[in-house]
Design a protein around this motif. Sequence first.
Motif, PDB file in Angstrom:
ATOM      1  N   ASP A 104     -16.208  17.092  31.073  1.00 22.32           N
ATOM      2  CA  ASP A 104     -15.422  15.921  30.755  1.00 22.32           C
ATOM      3  C   ASP A 104     -14.218  15.989  31.771  1.00 22.32           C
ATOM      4  O   ASP A 104     -13.007  16.376  31.400  1.00 22.32           O
ATOM      5  N   SER A 162     -22.089  20.041  29.449  1.00 20.38           N
ATOM      6  CA  SER A 162     -21.267  18.644  29.411  1.00 20.38           C
ATOM      7  C   SER A 162     -19.809  18.713  29.908  1.00 20.38           C
ATOM      8  O   SER A 162     -19.009  19.488  29.237  1.00 20.38           O
ATOM      9  N   ASP A 210     -15.344   6.256  31.385  1.00 23.77           N
ATOM     10  CA  ASP A 210     -15.903   6.112  29.997  1.00 23.77           C
ATOM     11  C   ASP A 210     -15.740   5.109  29.366  1.00 23.77           C
ATOM     12  O   ASP A 210     -14.395   4.447  29.240  1.00 23.77           O
ATOM     13  N   SER A 226     -20.750   7.801  32.141  1.00 25.16           N
ATOM     14  CA  SER A 226     -19.712   7.120  32.377  1.00 25.16           C
ATOM     15  C   SER A 226     -19.559   6.238  33.244  1.00 25.16           C
ATOM     16  O   SER A 226     -19.490   6.031  34.323  1.00 25.16           O
ATOM     17  N   LYS A 266     -17.981   4.837  19.725  1.00 26.42           N
ATOM     18  CA  LYS A 266     -17.951   4.594  21.252  1.00 26.42           C
ATOM     19  C   LYS A 266     -16.520   4.645  21.805  1.00 26.42           C
ATOM     20  O   LYS A 266     -15.829   3.689  21.283  1.00 26.42           O
ATOM     21  N   SER A 295     -16.574  22.293  25.811  1.00 24.15           N
ATOM     22  CA  SER A 295     -15.183  22.981  25.622  1.00 24.15           C
ATOM     23  C   SER A 295     -15.661  24.533  26.146  1.00 24.15           C
ATOM     24  O   SER A 295     -14.849  25.181  26.793  1.00 24.15           O
TER      25      SER A 295
HETATM   26  O1  1PR Z   1     -16.523  20.463  23.389  1.00 19.86           O
HETATM   27  O2  1PR Z   1     -18.825  21.809  23.139  1.00 19.86           O
HETATM   28  O3  1PR Z   1     -17.707  20.899  21.090  1.00 19.86           O
HETATM   29  O4  1PR Z   1     -18.560  19.246  22.996  1.00 19.86           O
HETATM   30  C1  1PR Z   1     -18.216  17.936  22.564  1.00 19.86           C
HETATM   31  C2  1PR Z   1     -18.897  16.674  23.114  1.00 19.86           C
HETATM   32  O5  1PR Z   1     -18.615  15.695  22.665  1.00 19.86           O
HETATM   33  C3  1PR Z   1     -18.645  16.962  24.599  1.00 19.86           C
HETATM   34  O6  1PR Z   1     -20.016  16.875  25.324  1.00 19.86           O
HETATM   35  C4  1PR Z   1     -17.877  15.916  24.811  1.00 19.86           C
HETATM   36  O7  1PR Z   1     -18.178  15.066  26.110  1.00 19.86           O
HETATM   37  C5  1PR Z   1     -17.970  14.809  23.794  1.00 19.86           C
HETATM   38  N1  1PR Z   1     -16.755  14.093  23.557  1.00 19.86           N
HETATM   39  C6  1PR Z   1     -15.685  14.545  22.678  1.00 19.86           C
HETATM   40  N2  1PR Z   1     -15.094  13.625  22.268  1.00 19.86           N
HETATM   41  C7  1PR Z   1     -15.426  12.452  22.991  1.00 19.86           C
HETATM   42  C8  1PR Z   1     -14.807  11.165  22.845  1.00 19.86           C
HETATM   43  O8  1PR Z   1     -15.594  10.090  23.406  1.00 19.86           O
HETATM   44  N3  1PR Z   1     -13.718  10.988  22.278  1.00 19.86           N
HETATM   45  N4  1PR Z   1     -17.447  11.934  24.119  1.00 19.86           N
HETATM   46  C9  1PR Z   1     -16.734  12.840  23.448  1.00 19.86           C
HETATM   47  C10 1PR Z   1     -17.765  11.758  25.428  1.00 19.86           C
HETATM   48  C11 1PR Z   1     -18.881  10.566  26.728  1.00 19.86           C
HETATM   49  C12 1PR Z   1     -20.194  10.218  26.845  1.00 19.86           C
HETATM   50  C13 1PR Z   1     -20.364   8.763  26.723  1.00 19.86           C
HETATM   51  C14 1PR Z   1     -20.375   8.466  28.395  1.00 19.86           C
HETATM   52  C15 1PR Z   1     -21.121   7.062  28.370  1.00 19.86           C
HETATM   53  N5  1PR Z   1     -18.685  11.657  25.729  1.00 19.86           N
HETATM   54  O9  1PR Z   1     -20.519  10.750  25.567  1.00 19.86           O
HETATM   55  O10 1PR Z   1     -21.486   8.467  26.156  1.00 19.86           O
HETATM   56  O11 1PR Z   1     -19.138   8.463  29.007  1.00 19.86           O
HETATM   57  O12 1PR Z   1     -20.483   6.011  27.956  1.00 19.86           O
HETATM   58  P1  1PR Z   1     -20.412   4.557  28.671  1.00 19.86           P
HETATM   59  O13 1PR Z   1     -21.634   4.459  29.095  1.00 19.86           O
HETATM   60  O14 1PR Z   1     -19.980   3.742  27.243  1.00 19.86           O
HETATM   61  O15 1PR Z   1     -19.363   4.441  29.669  1.00 19.86           O
HETATM   62  P2  1PR Z   1     -18.028  20.577  22.761  1.00 19.86           P
END
Ligand code: 1PR
Length: 526
Positions: A379, A377, A449, A475, A237, A341
């Motif tokens: 970002d 998704s 996030d 997020s 996370k 992406s």
């Molecule tokens: O780009 O098609 O290969 O997909 C990659 C996926 O991985 C995307 O959906 C992107 O959102 C996710 N991702 C990439 N890096 C991260 C990271 O955190 N370093 N996660 C990541 C981002 C955010 C949510 C998180 C919410 C809720 N995802 O997954 O769960 O923000 O969090 P919270 O309740 O703790 O605030 P691709």
Amino acid sequence: MVTVLDYGAGNVRSVVNAIRSLGRDVRFVERPEDIVQAERLVFPGVGAFGEMMRVLRHRGYVDPLLAYLRSGRPFLGICLGLQALFEGSEEAPGEDGLGFFPGIVRRFRVDRAVPHMGWNGIRARKPSSLLHGLKGDEKLYFVHSYYVDSGDPSVVLTVTDYGVEFVSAVEKGQVAAVQFHPEKSGPAGLKILENFLGGQAAPVLPPVAASQTELARRIIACLDVRANDQGDLVVTKGDQYDVREEGRVRNLGKPVELARRYYEEGADEITFLNITGFRDFPLKDMPMLEVLRRTSEEVFVPLTIGGGIRDYTDKDGTRYDALQVASQYFRSGADKVSIGSDAVAVVEEVLKRGGPTGRSAIETISRVYGSQAVVISIDPRRVYVPSPDAVPHRVIETAFPGPNGERFCWYQCTVKGGREGRDVDAVTLARVCQQLGAGEILLNCIDRDGTNQGFDLELIHAVREAVTIPVIASSGAGCAQHFLDVFTKTRAEAALAAGIFHRRKVGIGEVKAFLKGKVPVRWPLT
Ligand code: 1PR
């Protein structure tokens, strides 16, 4: 022995897992004769009506199916397996259905998000053994853009309301079919499947008001998954997408175990994001497929998987397309795939050339598996500007001015897990992806996030008002009130959280207990 008609589209594994969890053996239809010889036939369908009927015809299944339906042996159709029983569908004009029941399948033309996606109730029109053990207030999982308009009221078993009253189950003799997914509807869905397998007495359910079949707001648990420094696949996370603490990848648990815990706590869906999928080709990352396989054996709510869904060329020049990657995920137990992406790259291309190519991941996957199976998704990151015309993007006026007092901002899409900003805004991205065939938006926000400060309501409102497909707010959730805020101040259909659930700050049941009576939720949980 239960025979399952798998015509090659979507998540049949979940149906099989659900039947097996009830102690029954399953075999698949491989030839037309298998239908003729079946003792108990289940026909799960996902995808598109036209494609389904073409495949059934091509494989010579239509006549054996009709003969089976007339034979008086037990049959259960699920989703498209219900729609197939009728004469035709607005989804595929000119393509005949099986015509076992009179009636037509129509597209939802309602003032709410389509697909109708999520947990909704049923109102029984007649007693049925299928409903044995239910109290009548259960919610079941639906995902569809078309509904049955039956020409024979006597076959209607249940109806559901979604801007229009539609047929959610039919039954005539031993032939039953349901629009919802019992295999994805938690304990209530398993009960219905068990009733189909077991032959129970037919109860009369208490009357249910139309308002009780209102679509529930969904609570989704998200598991960001990647290999840690020791090479083990862990749930991690980030804080604003930074998943390292003192240089190490945070480890918050094991993916399958956590998914099971959230299912038991009442999550309406589980989302896995393979967050390093943008650099590691997922078909090489077999552990992720294994995570899905194992999860779908124990978790009977919808599963979404994201990360690395795109075209890919191997070192030795072998080319894989996004549809192949997605197909592997569906075969392993996913109900939806989420594209991050690659969606940004596709939208950049569409905007540049002034129209779609027809070959993008969004288009190819939604054509075969249906738009409900394609989640985008996003970002985004907030970028402040001094005036609405400072950039050629969708700018909003914000109640939270920037560091230099800026009253305006836009939301810049990023790729590769937030590492790279692109010249596209989140509102435009969502709108174009919907036009290309996406069925749902998972709207993250890098600024929020992991902060526990609440969802970015301005972002969510702007995107939700720009599309007609469901939006999942993501997020920033830090307490139950934040979920109420997002559901009352925006039209988001679902809210997703990670950190508060992983760290047991607030439980999913607690969130739902807080929301109950204020907004519709799936309750009771079991
Ligand atoms: O780009 O098609 O290969 O997909 C990659 C996926 O991985 C995307 O959906 C992107 O959102 C996710 N991702 C990439 N890096 C991260 C990271 O955190 N370093 N996660 C990541 C981002 C955010 C949510 C998180 C919410 C809720 N995802 O997954 O769960 O923000 O969090 P919270 O309740 O703790 O605030 P691709």
